[in-house]
Motif scaffolding. Structure first.
Motif, PDB file in Angstrom:
ATOM      1  N   LYS A   5      83.291   1.304  66.303  1.00 18.54           N
ATOM      2  CA  LYS A   5      83.326   2.579  67.157  1.00 18.54           C
ATOM      3  C   LYS A   5      82.232   2.500  68.453  1.00 18.54           C
ATOM      4  CE  LYS A   5      83.110   5.609  63.911  1.00 18.54           C
ATOM      5  NZ  LYS A   5      83.255   7.020  63.123  1.00 18.54           N
ATOM      6  N   PRO A   6      82.804   3.125  69.343  1.00 24.77           N
ATOM      7  CA  PRO A   6      81.877   3.081  70.544  1.00 24.77           C
ATOM      8  C   PRO A   6      80.743   4.037  70.532  1.00 24.77           C
ATOM      9  CG  PRO A   6      83.751   4.225  71.210  1.00 24.77           C
ATOM     10  CD  PRO A   6      83.929   3.867  69.830  1.00 24.77           C
ATOM     11  N   ASP A   7      79.652   3.687  71.694  1.00 25.74           N
ATOM     12  CA  ASP A   7      78.670   4.922  71.740  1.00 25.74           C
ATOM     13  C   ASP A   7      77.798   4.951  70.548  1.00 25.74           C
ATOM     14  OD1 ASP A   7      80.113   5.655  74.107  1.00 25.74           O
ATOM     15  OD2 ASP A   7      81.396   7.053  73.026  1.00 25.74           O
ATOM     16  N   ALA A   8      77.192   3.998  70.248  1.00 28.27           N
ATOM     17  CA  ALA A   8      76.451   3.955  68.834  1.00 28.27           C
ATOM     18  C   ALA A   8      75.353   4.620  69.354  1.00 28.27           C
ATOM     19  CB  ALA A   8      76.006   2.382  68.740  1.00 28.27           C
ATOM     20  N   VAL A   9      74.504   4.638  70.603  1.00 26.18           N
ATOM     21  CA  VAL A   9      73.372   5.301  70.895  1.00 26.18           C
ATOM     22  C   VAL A   9      73.616   6.659  70.924  1.00 26.18           C
ATOM     23  CG1 VAL A   9      71.862   5.685  72.961  1.00 26.18           C
ATOM     24  CG2 VAL A   9      72.619   3.300  72.215  1.00 26.18           C
ATOM     25  N   GLU A  10      74.762   7.125  71.455  1.00 19.32           N
ATOM     26  CA  GLU A  10      74.860   8.767  71.433  1.00 19.32           C
ATOM     27  C   GLU A  10      75.129   9.184  70.184  1.00 19.32           C
ATOM     28  OE1 GLU A  10      76.046   6.499  73.546  1.00 19.32           O
ATOM     29  OE2 GLU A  10      75.618   7.040  75.401  1.00 19.32           O
ATOM     30  N   VAL A  30      64.954   7.425  59.042  1.00 16.62           N
ATOM     31  CA  VAL A  30      65.848   6.915  59.725  1.00 16.62           C
ATOM     32  C   VAL A  30      67.109   6.545  58.717  1.00 16.62           C
ATOM     33  CG1 VAL A  30      66.119   4.703  61.167  1.00 16.62           C
ATOM     34  CG2 VAL A  30      64.060   5.934  61.150  1.00 16.62           C
ATOM     35  N   ALA A  31      66.980   6.170  57.580  1.00 16.20           N
ATOM     36  CA  ALA A  31      68.040   6.069  56.697  1.00 16.20           C
ATOM     37  C   ALA A  31      69.096   7.094  56.896  1.00 16.20           C
ATOM     38  CB  ALA A  31      67.669   5.670  55.387  1.00 16.20           C
ATOM     39  N   GLU A  32      68.639   8.309  56.855  1.00 14.33           N
ATOM     40  CA  GLU A  32      69.719   9.345  56.774  1.00 14.33           C
ATOM     41  C   GLU A  32      70.402   9.436  58.271  1.00 14.33           C
ATOM     42  OE1 GLU A  32      67.918  13.346  54.656  1.00 14.33           O
ATOM     43  OE2 GLU A  32      66.176  12.373  55.331  1.00 14.33           O
ATOM     44  N   ILE A  33      69.571   9.260  59.252  1.00 15.42           N
ATOM     45  CA  ILE A  33      70.324   9.274  60.652  1.00 15.42           C
ATOM     46  C   ILE A  33      71.434   8.132  60.720  1.00 15.42           C
ATOM     47  CG2 ILE A  33      69.758   9.081  63.082  1.00 15.42           C
ATOM     48  CD1 ILE A  33      66.723   9.881  62.591  1.00 15.42           C
ATOM     49  N   VAL A  34      70.877   7.027  60.277  1.00 21.05           N
ATOM     50  CA  VAL A  34      71.823   5.846  60.525  1.00 21.05           C
ATOM     51  C   VAL A  34      73.235   6.156  59.561  1.00 21.05           C
ATOM     52  CG1 VAL A  34      70.346   4.158  61.429  1.00 21.05           C
ATOM     53  CG2 VAL A  34      70.749   4.563  59.059  1.00 21.05           C
ATOM     54  N   GLN A  35      73.063   6.766  58.336  1.00 19.58           N
ATOM     55  CA  GLN A  35      74.210   6.919  57.466  1.00 19.58           C
ATOM     56  C   GLN A  35      74.912   7.859  58.057  1.00 19.58           C
ATOM     57  OE1 GLN A  35      72.938   9.054  53.925  1.00 19.58           O
ATOM     58  NE2 GLN A  35      75.038   9.164  53.110  1.00 19.58           N
ATOM     59  N   ARG A  36      74.432   9.087  58.789  1.00 20.53           N
ATOM     60  CA  ARG A  36      75.427  10.069  59.469  1.00 20.53           C
ATOM     61  C   ARG A  36      76.091   9.361  60.551  1.00 20.53           C
ATOM     62  NH1 ARG A  36      74.104  16.377  60.202  1.00 20.53           N
ATOM     63  NH2 ARG A  36      73.743  16.082  58.059  1.00 20.53           N
ATOM     64  N   GLY A  38      76.821   6.179  60.825  1.00 21.72           N
ATOM     65  CA  GLY A  38      77.805   5.431  60.352  1.00 21.72           C
ATOM     66  C   GLY A  38      77.162   3.997  61.156  1.00 21.72           C
ATOM     67  N   LEU A  39      75.943   3.628  60.905  1.00 23.67           N
ATOM     68  CA  LEU A  39      75.383   2.513  61.501  1.00 23.67           C
ATOM     69  C   LEU A  39      74.267   1.999  60.499  1.00 23.67           C
ATOM     70  CD1 LEU A  39      75.189   3.421  65.059  1.00 23.67           C
ATOM     71  CD2 LEU A  39      76.659   1.740  64.234  1.00 23.67           C
ATOM     72  N   THR A  40      73.748   1.000  60.746  1.00 29.42           N
ATOM     73  CA  THR A  40      72.425   0.388  59.908  1.00 29.42           C
ATOM     74  C   THR A  40      70.960   0.715  60.668  1.00 29.42           C
ATOM     75  OG1 THR A  40      72.479  -1.784  61.161  1.00 29.42           O
ATOM     76  CG2 THR A  40      74.124  -1.384  59.393  1.00 29.42           C
ATOM     77  N   GLN A  41      70.028   0.368  59.941  1.00 20.88           N
ATOM     78  CA  GLN A  41      68.752   0.760  60.397  1.00 20.88           C
ATOM     79  C   GLN A  41      68.429  -0.598  61.417  1.00 20.88           C
ATOM     80  OE1 GLN A  41      65.653   1.752  58.111  1.00 20.88           O
ATOM     81  NE2 GLN A  41      66.412   2.647  56.476  1.00 20.88           N
ATOM     82  N   ARG A  42      68.866  -1.439  61.207  1.00 16.79           N
ATOM     83  CA  ARG A  42      68.495  -2.559  62.208  1.00 16.79           C
ATOM     84  C   ARG A  42      69.206  -2.110  63.764  1.00 16.79           C
ATOM     85  NH1 ARG A  42      66.195  -5.025  64.714  1.00 16.79           N
ATOM     86  NH2 ARG A  42      66.027  -7.182  65.169  1.00 16.79           N
ATOM     87  N   THR A  43      70.304  -1.671  63.704  1.00 19.90           N
ATOM     88  CA  THR A  43      70.963  -1.171  64.864  1.00 19.90           C
ATOM     89  C   THR A  43      70.120   0.145  65.541  1.00 19.90           C
ATOM     90  OG1 THR A  43      73.059  -1.545  64.065  1.00 19.90           O
ATOM     91  CG2 THR A  43      72.920  -0.073  66.098  1.00 19.90           C
TER      92      THR A  43
END
Lengths: 218, 218
Positions: A5-10, A30-36, A38-43
């Motif tokens: 899905k696009p717009d990972a930063v946004e 950060v885990a909660e953020i990336v979960q919501r 739909g991305l990973t911590q590395r990203t």
DNA sequence: GTCTATATGCGGATAGAC
DNA sequence: GTCTATCCGCATATAGAC
């Protein structure tokens, strides 16, 4: 069809702002953020140096726009006016259509000392950058420094009003108002008139420039 | 006979400033500082919340003095003048006799981003405190905010000159100079004179107040 | 995983004040 | 004699470098 899905930063920024707003900055991982999002911590850490930075993506864009606007603006304007003019343009272009988001973001920052520190740094960097472009364009270093600082002061006063609950005026309209208040405050003067021999209109009026909205009577 | 040598805090501050100056903030450990001061690490962290704080003991004292000076000063002065007057008094009382130390301290801070962040926080806190006392005394919140910010701006301009290598003038003498420059910069105005209907001398001259040194011709 | 450095929690010692 | 301020010792959590 894109692989992700696009717009990972946004998406990360939006998810972070929501969570900080709901449960506070400290209590959000950060885990909660990336979960919501739909991305990973590395990203997450690929895009942001630390947890705080996710809130300050707009700052860099704003700084770039403001500096560009000053550099490309009317060379004949006195420094403070040149900066405020640029701030007005950028306020219209990048802030007014995101009023709700920007206001929530500001509330989150105001609630956390770490974020306030970061905000102070960003503002200081912006002030420095403005002073640098002013210095390069014309004036002496002190005038550039003072004009940049004064413009940021007016900007902050206007911004504070703009983010208040009942406020309906645009930031662009609030800015000249704040500038006028600043001039009034700075000119309240108790010293010998001879020392304060400052002509408030030593620069000629430029008839070509857009009219400045007069301060509202309130 | 005291069990320990007195002035532990002062010794720690002096040792820290020396070491930061010699080898930089990052490359100096708390262990080195306490060794030079003849104390232990635990004592260091009893007095300072973190390694940076050892450089900012003066800030708290300055803030207290400045706030007290404003609160106890002439109520009839316009806000900006009241603050600058207080800054002049405190500059004489607490800064002028430590010019060398304060200058070295400033150089150390300027060389390190972490310390600059802390400095920004301290300045922001001071500005808030000044705005609060101005607000309590008379004006509306916006005037208090703007006057406090403008005063700090002039203070910073003066301070920058004061800490320059060849500079011999006192900070007290540089301050009115910086204030005048700020007024000049802010009053360079390109807009309709009707909007800029600011009387630079709307307050009457108070004949009782001490004369303000005119800006040096240089 | 080890090493270094920062930072904190908790207890203890003693000089001087009361 | 008790209380308080000041400083020390030990253990430890945390974070980054290597």
């Amino acid at each position: 069809m894109p692989r992700w899905k696009p717009d990972a930063v946004e998406r990360l920024q939006a998810a972070a702002l929501e969570l900080f707003d709901e449960q506070g900055f400290e209590r959000t991982t950060v885990a909660e953020i990336v979960q919501r999002a739909g991305l990973t911590q590395r990203t997450f850490f690929n895009h942001f140096a630390d947890k705080r930075e996710v809130l300050f993506g707009l700052s860099a864009e704003l700084q770039q726009e403001i500096i560009g606007e000053i550099a490309g603006g009317d060379d004949t304007l006195p420094p403070l006016d040149a900066v405020v003019r640029a701030l007005e343009v950028v306020a219209d272009k990048m802030l007014e259509n995101r009023r709700a988001v920007v206001t929530r973001r500001y509330a989150v920052i105001a609630a956390n000392p770490e974020l306030q520190e970061r905000e102070l740094s960003k503002n200081a960097a912006l002030t420095e950058a403005i002073a640098a472009v002013l210095h390069a364009r014309c004036g002496d270093p002190e005038t550039a420094f003072l004009a940049a600082g004064a413009a940021m002061l007016a900007q902050q006063a206007a911004f504070r009003k703009w983010t208040r609950p009942g406020e309906t005026r645009t930031l662009r309209d609030l800015l000249p108002d704040a500038l006028h208040s600043l001039r009034t405050t700075v000119n309240q003067n108790s010293v010998d008139p001879n020392q304060n021999s400052v002509d408030p209109n030593q620069n000629s009026v430029d008839p070509n420039q857009n009219s400045v909205d007069p301060p509202l009577p309130t």
